[in-house]
Design a protein around this motif. Structure first.
Motif, PDB file in Angstrom:
ATOM      1  N   GLN A 517     -27.050  -0.305  25.763  1.00  0.00           N
ATOM      2  CA  GLN A 517     -27.088  -1.307  24.693  1.00  0.00           C
ATOM      3  C   GLN A 517     -28.236  -2.282  24.955  1.00  0.00           C
ATOM      4  N   CYS A 518     -29.005  -2.530  23.909  1.00  0.00           N
ATOM      5  CA  CYS A 518     -30.222  -3.325  24.071  1.00  0.00           C
ATOM      6  C   CYS A 518     -30.232  -4.481  23.081  1.00  0.00           C
ATOM      7  N   ARG A 519     -30.547  -5.668  23.608  1.00  0.00           N
ATOM      8  CA  ARG A 519     -30.625  -6.870  22.762  1.00  0.00           C
ATOM      9  C   ARG A 519     -32.060  -7.302  22.514  1.00  0.00           C
ATOM     10  N   SER A 521     -35.837  -7.019  20.851  1.00  0.00           N
ATOM     11  CA  SER A 521     -36.383  -6.568  19.569  1.00  0.00           C
ATOM     12  C   SER A 521     -37.848  -6.177  19.654  1.00  0.00           C
ATOM     13  N   ARG A 526     -38.897  -3.342  24.949  1.00  0.00           N
ATOM     14  CA  ARG A 526     -37.992  -2.185  25.012  1.00  0.00           C
ATOM     15  C   ARG A 526     -38.588  -1.070  25.877  1.00  0.00           C
ATOM     16  N   VAL A 550     -29.569   1.727  22.509  1.00  0.00           N
ATOM     17  CA  VAL A 550     -28.755   1.668  21.293  1.00  0.00           C
ATOM     18  C   VAL A 550     -28.428   0.208  20.979  1.00  0.00           C
ATOM     19  N   SER A 551     -27.899  -0.019  19.804  1.00  0.00           N
ATOM     20  CA  SER A 551     -27.625  -1.379  19.354  1.00  0.00           C
ATOM     21  C   SER A 551     -26.515  -2.034  20.177  1.00  0.00           C
ATOM     22  N   SER A 554     -22.415  -1.087  20.302  1.00  0.00           N
ATOM     23  CA  SER A 554     -22.299   0.218  19.641  1.00  0.00           C
ATOM     24  C   SER A 554     -21.606   1.275  20.492  1.00  0.00           C
ATOM     25  N   VAL A 580     -32.330   2.998  19.078  1.00  0.00           N
ATOM     26  CA  VAL A 580     -33.346   2.090  18.546  1.00  0.00           C
ATOM     27  C   VAL A 580     -34.667   2.276  19.287  1.00  0.00           C
TER      28      VAL A 580
END
Length: 582
Positions: A517-519, A521, A526, A550-551, A554, A580
């Motif tokens: 999970q990635c916060r 943007s 990333r 991924v979001s 999620s 993402v």
């Protein structure tokens, strides 16, 4: 030990003066004492196929007695544990057997070459030594600095190389084991954060080597084993070393790291010594096929017509790889009838079931829906349905009771898929010093929940996958918790943000994948996170993973809020968990 030169003669395949016994001994000491009466033994080769060491079972016994006396003299007590770095050498074999004469438990552990970076290896060694409460360690001289770092702060009776141990004074008398004493500890999971040492008794070991030698591979007088498998792996330790000792077979060893550099060295040694019996995970056959395709002269001088049994185990068996191996090497005498599929696990010492000798690979076509983790009644391939080839892993050895059970622990009828449960003499006593984990897989009545999914058909077992989350890469087991823990050490990655799963690769092999999970943007941030995560996991665990960001929020959870890797895998493969960034 005989140091090899140009005139060195390997131990013989045939030994008419010593009638074969199929591990019908009370202890491993009794087995080596009997094997020492014959002429057979172990031979060690380099990547070029040259013999570098010859060790008869008599020489192994004699050296083992000397080592046992040193261990007693150093103050090791019955049941103490010695970590034993599993170098493919006569030293390892003799020291492992020497521990038996002192009733000390050897704990085979991998060499640094089998792992990622030094930091990850030192961490692994520390965890496993603490897990088994090791009282000592024996390692090659070149590892002195690593061993000093890994053992810092541990209260050991002794630490050193073979030469260091042999400088000690002899003890007054040897300490012989009993059948229900532990013989060694086997680390089955490859885990650094959550290690589980399988406790194997002499009785369990000899029951298993008896079954494998007599019923599994049906040993005959002309058999000779050839192996590149590591001694820290149950298939290498029990299958190719301890079975050859307890059933009096000559065996030729190639160091695993040498095989990795020159895979065809395996086939060269088989050719030179007319090897009849060998074993490998699927990937070993795959590597040889790929290497042979790289050079038109690769197979010059090779002859595989002597191979009676080419055993396959340690991971899911891929029929496509076996077909390609046969197509590639048929011209130099390899028969597809030599393939012998099997099923086993360290918690059962090693072997559970074997195919029929001389029959080759038999397959079923099974609904692909089985791979989703749902329990389905077995349906052989129907026109238009999506099916997968599932290999027949053969008939369980006579010692075992076997049940296929559903989620409610009820036995299922033939043809239905469920969790494989086993009971028999070869089943482990426990995970050493870990009663909680033991209770999770071993019932008071002795039933082992293997964590594998399968079904029975005509008395044979077919393995379709794993209910547990373990990831197998090139025959080595990796707990996803280890991979996740490594990724979570990165700044900004929280506990629970990461799920480690496996997905099918181009040739149906397992490919490890991290869903994180990635916060972030910014694309550059990333990309930096992906690279940092790959590097961290590689250095810590030795696993090269794909990364999918991924979001947030999620990743699927259970009703109690725990991460569900099974659901994450299903959602990802179904396209319902969108990345993402990669």
């Amino acid at each position: 030990m005989v140091e090899a030169d140009a005139m060195t003669v390997v131990t013989p395949t045939h030994d008419p003066g010593l009638p074969r016994r199929f591990s019908d001994f009370d202890t491993l000491v009794d087995a080596i004492e009997y094997a020492a009466q014959g002429k057979r033994g172990a031979n060690f080769f380099n990547a070029k196929g040259d013999v570098v060491e010859v060790l008869s079972w008599k020489e192994a016994r004699d050296r083992a007695i000397a080592i046992g006396k040193k261990l007693v003299g150093l103050g090791f007590k019955k049941g103490d544990r010695i970590a034993l770095i599993a170098e493919t050498s006569a030293n390892f074999v003799c020291f492992f057997m020497g521990c038996q004469y002192a009733s000390v438990l050897p704990v085979p552990l991998p060499l640094p070459t089998s792992f990622g970076g030094k930091e990850g290896y030192v961490s692994q060694l520390q965890m496993q030594m603490e897990s088994c409460a090791a009282n000592g360690i024996m390692a090659p001289d070149f590892m002195a600095d690593i061993i000093a770092e890994a053992t810092s702060g541990l209260n050991l009776v002794f630490s050193g190389s073979m030469e260091d141990y042999m400088q000690a004074e002899d003890g007054a008398e040897l300490l012989y084991p009993s059948p229900d004493d532990l013989a060694y500890l086997q680390y089955s999971s490859g885990s650094t954060r959550f290690p589980h040492g399988v406790a194997v008794t002499h009785r369990s070991l000899l029951s298993n080597t008896h079954g494998m030698g007599k019923y599994g591979v049906e040993l005959i007088e002309s058999d000779r084993c050839v192996s590149w498998l590591p001694f820290y792996h149950d298939m290498g330790l029990v299958g190719t070393l301890l079975t050859t000792i307890t059933c009096q077979v000559s065996v030729d060893f190639i160091p695993t790291e040498e095989f990795a550099r020159r895979p065809l060295s395996w086939l060269r040694v088989i050719t030179a010594n007319k090897g009849t019996l060998t074993y490998s995970p699927t990937f070993g056959f795959d590597i040889c096929t790929r290497r042979a395709a790289m050079r038109t002269t690769a197979m010059e001088g090779l002859d595989l017509s002597s191979v009676r049994i080419a055993g396959i185990g340690a991971e899911m068996i891929r029929p496509d790889v076996m077909r390609k191996f046969h197509e590639t090497f048929e011209a130099i005498g390899f028969s597809d009838k030599a393939f012998l599929p099997s099923y086993g696990l360290a918690e059962c010492t090693l072997g559970v079931s074997f195919g029929k000798v001389g029959k080759g690979i038999e397959i079923d076509l099974v609904e692909e829906a089985l791979l989703t983790g749902d329990r389905h009644v077995l349906v052989n391939g129907v026109a238009g349905s999506r099916v997968r080839e599932v290999v027949n892993c053969g008939t369980p050895l006579p010692e075992y009771e076997i049940e296929i059970r559903n989620e409610d622990d009820h036995a299922l009828p033939t043809g239905q898929v469920g969790r494989v449960h086993l009971r028999g003499t070869s089943v482990m006593r426990e995970y050493f010093n870990d009663p909680e984990t033991t209770r999770a897989v071993l019932s008071p009545e002795g039933w082992l929940d293997t964590g594998d999914m399968g079904y029975m058909k005509n008395g044979d077992i077919f393995i379709v996958g794993r209910a547990k989350d373990m990831i197998i890469v090139n025959g080595k087991n990796h707990w996803p918790q280890d991979i996740e823990w490594a990724a979570e050490q990165i700044d900004g990655v929280k506990t629970g943000d990461v799920a480690a799963i496996s997905i099918p690769g181009d040739n149906a092999e397992e490919v490890p994948l991290i869903l994180a999970q990635c916060r972030l943007s910014d694309p550059a941030d990333r990309a930096k996170l992906v690279e940092e995560m790959k590097r961290q996991v590689q250095n810590s665990t030795g696993v090269n993973c794909l990364i999918e960001l991924v979001s947030p929020k999620s990743l699927p959870r259970t009703s109690s809020g725990k991460l569900s890797r099974t659901k994450a895998r299903i959602q990802y493969l179904a396209g319902n968990l969108q990345a993402v960034a990669s």
